[in-house]
Design an enzyme around this catalytic site. Structure first.
Site, PDB file in Angstrom:
ATOM      1  N   THR A  14     -28.767  24.543 -19.530  1.00 27.47           N
ATOM      2  CA  THR A  14     -27.618  24.049 -18.768  1.00 27.47           C
ATOM      3  C   THR A  14     -26.298  24.210 -19.499  1.00 27.47           C
ATOM      4  O   THR A  14     -25.319  24.699 -18.930  1.00 27.47           O
ATOM      5  CB  THR A  14     -27.840  22.568 -18.404  1.00 27.47           C
TER       6      THR A  14
ATOM      7  N   LYS B 105     -23.880  15.934 -14.408  1.00 25.53           N
ATOM      8  CA  LYS B 105     -24.135  15.885 -15.851  1.00 25.53           C
ATOM      9  C   LYS B 105     -22.821  16.045 -16.604  1.00 25.53           C
ATOM     10  O   LYS B 105     -21.969  16.845 -16.195  1.00 25.53           O
ATOM     11  CB  LYS B 105     -25.081  17.016 -16.274  1.00 25.53           C
TER      12      LYS B 105
ATOM     13  N   ASP C 121     -26.130  27.943 -13.502  1.00 20.04           N
ATOM     14  CA  ASP C 121     -26.120  27.992 -14.961  1.00 20.04           C
ATOM     15  C   ASP C 121     -27.353  28.671 -15.530  1.00 20.04           C
ATOM     16  O   ASP C 121     -27.361  29.117 -16.675  1.00 20.04           O
ATOM     17  CB  ASP C 121     -25.990  26.580 -15.539  1.00 20.04           C
TER      18      ASP C 121
END
EC number: 3.1.3.1
Length: 557
Positions: free
Chosen positions: A88, A170, A343
């Site tokens: 990520t 996130k 990602d």
């Protein structure tokens, strides 16, 4: 001390600092912007975490909402997160910087730093290590590990009136896309959205959190299962975890279930819409940028795999939420351009893959772990085995304990490589010296060797002493458990390939199946808004997003 490439150090100084020693030593290349009347006034950059090119292809005919709209624009079904460390943080670091992890410095979600004196030596990619406190399990979120500017930072350098906003499920998604100089940044934490230490939540974030609190208080029913998901709606056992039939019913107060469900993406997009209004994005004389990282697909993929009813529901709901988001922008009369990518990709859990013709898929064994290597090599050399080899997982970067004498380090690394290569699950082991000596690849990314993929991820500030690559189909989760049955992070194309979709009202759309890279996104968007950054600032190239005879890259055909 290892120095950063001079062009990137200058870029950092140019964007993030009003004055620095670098600027005193020589003139920093200027960034400028010539905004055409035809340029969009808002760039919307969307990353769908773990949305692989495989999932895009599988569900493309089913999309009827926001993703369906984007397929009317410039479609690149074979975009590449071309590096080896398909996680990520490094993936997000490429999208808005136009640079590979070798230059962003973000080589993984975490790495080992043996100079850390407080707490664990494992450093999270979006943490400020200097703010650690003894005994604390919390970290202070920071973008300090990102070594290059984002598109939003370049835009603000050219004209401070530009707004640079980022939201995500996130912290690493928001921070890696937004960068250092960011006006508003929010991410999911606990039971609502949070922001950087020292900043207060704005009124829109507070309002969004209040709406989430109300939902959590009463719970919510399960999502319907689309008819075409029927064959996927069956139980598959992975260790003690039973997955495949989850429909995301929400019990009152269960914030973890909210997070790992389509509701998180809907809340993130709702917050993004509120910020468009609060910040008046797209209404100024210069373009603004809004980065949105949607995390639920990743949470669902990890906890249930990619081929169950859960993922089918998730992608259906994501498509609908994006459709509502774009309709909201339309209603506000904003001239906006969108890019949607990911990602990294993802891989299903071996237990289901083995039922679906991929019998060679398996879970990694304990024999390739850092602990197993440490025990064997410690005994062989008569040295302390504990922590001899360090890693943050059963693949990727491995580090040798830093108290080993220089003359012995090479021998231990060579022996570790030889031991690992006896495993039927290991494809390659590369030393840092081998990777560093490899030129940065320039060919099309699907042709890169494993060493070239590793080179695109290698940065001497953070990378390990050697890199372990598992064979295709080997999942780097030794033991499945509730909430963690499948993952990504390999150098294989199921983790590297992601869609890249560009859309703007009235554009001449097209489909280009040939491979491109996610590092091409930032230079393509920069050209679209007339932003001129110093030469060499991007690893990527500008993609012409006009399917007709014109060019969005400013170069006549």
């Amino acid at each position: 001390m290892i120095s950063i490439s001079r062009k990137f150090a200058l870029a950092i100084a140019a964007v993030t600092l009003p004055f620095s020693p670098l600027m005193a030593q020589e003139t920093v290349p200027a960034v400028s912007q010539t905004v055409s009347p035809r340029a969009p006034r808002l760039i919307v950059a969307i990353s769908v975490d773990q949305f692989s090119a495989d999932l895009f292809a599988q569900y493309r005919q089913r999309f009827t909402g926001g993703i369906a709209r984007l397929t009317e624009g410039a479609v690149f079904p074979s975009g590449y997160q071309s590096h080896a460390a398909t996680e990520t943080c490094p993936g997000h670091s490429t999208i808005m910087t136009g640079n590979r992890p070798a230059h962003t410095g973000v080589i993984a979600n975490s790495w080992i730093d043996q100079s850390v004196t407080v707490g664990s030596k494992v450093v999270y990619c979006a943490e400020d290590v200097s703010k650690r406190t003894a005994g604390s399990k919390d970290y202070v979120a920071s973008v300090g590990n990102l070594l290059v500017p984002t598109l939003g930072e370049w835009m603000k350098r050219a004209n401070p009136a530009a707004r640079n906003i980022a939201v995500s499920g996130k912290d690493r998604g928001a921070l890696m896309m937004g960068g250092h100089d960011i006006d508003q940044v929010y991410w999911w934490k606990g039971k609502g959205f949070a922001t950087l230490a020292g900043r207060e939540l704005g009124p829109t974030a507070l309002a969004q959190n209040a709406a989430i609190t109300a939902t959590l208080a009463k719970g919510a029913p399960a999502f319907p299962v689309p008819a075409w998901c029927a064959r996927q709606n069956r139980v598959v056992q992975a260790g003690k975890a039973s997955v495949g039939t989850g429909h995301f019913a929400l019990k009152a107060g269960d914030s973890d279930a909210f997070r790992a469900s389509p509701r998180l993406d809907r809340a993130t997009l709702d917050l993004a819409t509120r910020l468009v209004d609060e910040q008046k994005l797209g209404k100024g004389t210069v373009p603004d940028v809004l980065s949105v990282s949607l995390s639920a697909t990743d949470y669902v993929g990890h906890s249930t795999g990619t081929e169950g009813a859960e993922m089918c529901i998730q992608l259906t709901q994501l498509d609908a939420a994006l459709g509502d988001f774009f309709a909201g922008l339309d209603k506000r009369g904003i001239d906006y351009a969108v890019v949607l990518t990911a990602d990294h990709g993802g891989f299903d859990m071996p237990e289901r893959l083995q039922e679906q013709a991929l019998v060679q898929s398996s879970r990694v064994g304990d024999d390739v772990s850092a602990a197993a290597l440490s025990t064997a090599l410690g005994k062989r050399y008569g040295i302390e085995a504990k922590g001899l080899i360090l890693s943050d997982g059963p693949a990727g970067d491995y580090w040798l304990r830093n108290d080993i004498a220089p003359g012995l380090r090479g021998k231990i690394i060579d022996d570790a490589k030889a031991m690992l290569m006896t495993s039927p699950q290991v494809e390659a082991v590369l030393s840092a010296a081998e990777i560093a000596a490899t030129p940065m690849p320039t060919a099309s990314p699907e042709t890169w060797t494993l060493t070239e993929r590793a080179r695109a991820s290698y940065n001497p500030l953070h990378s390990g002493d050697f890199l372990v690559m598992l064979k295709r189909g080997v999942v780097p989760i030794a033991h499945a458990g509730a909430g963690y049955v499948a993952t990504h992070g390999s150098p294989w194309d199921y983790d590297r390939r992601v869609p890249m979709l560009f859309w703007r009202k009235g554009m001449t759309g097209f489909e280009q199946p040939s491979p491109v890279e996610t590092v091409d996104i930032a230079p393509s968007l920069a050209a679209l808004i007339g932003l001129n950054v110093p030469e060499g600032s991007f690893d990527g190239r500008c993609l012409d997003l006009d399917g007709g005879p014109g060019s969005t890259c400013g170069v006549p055909r």
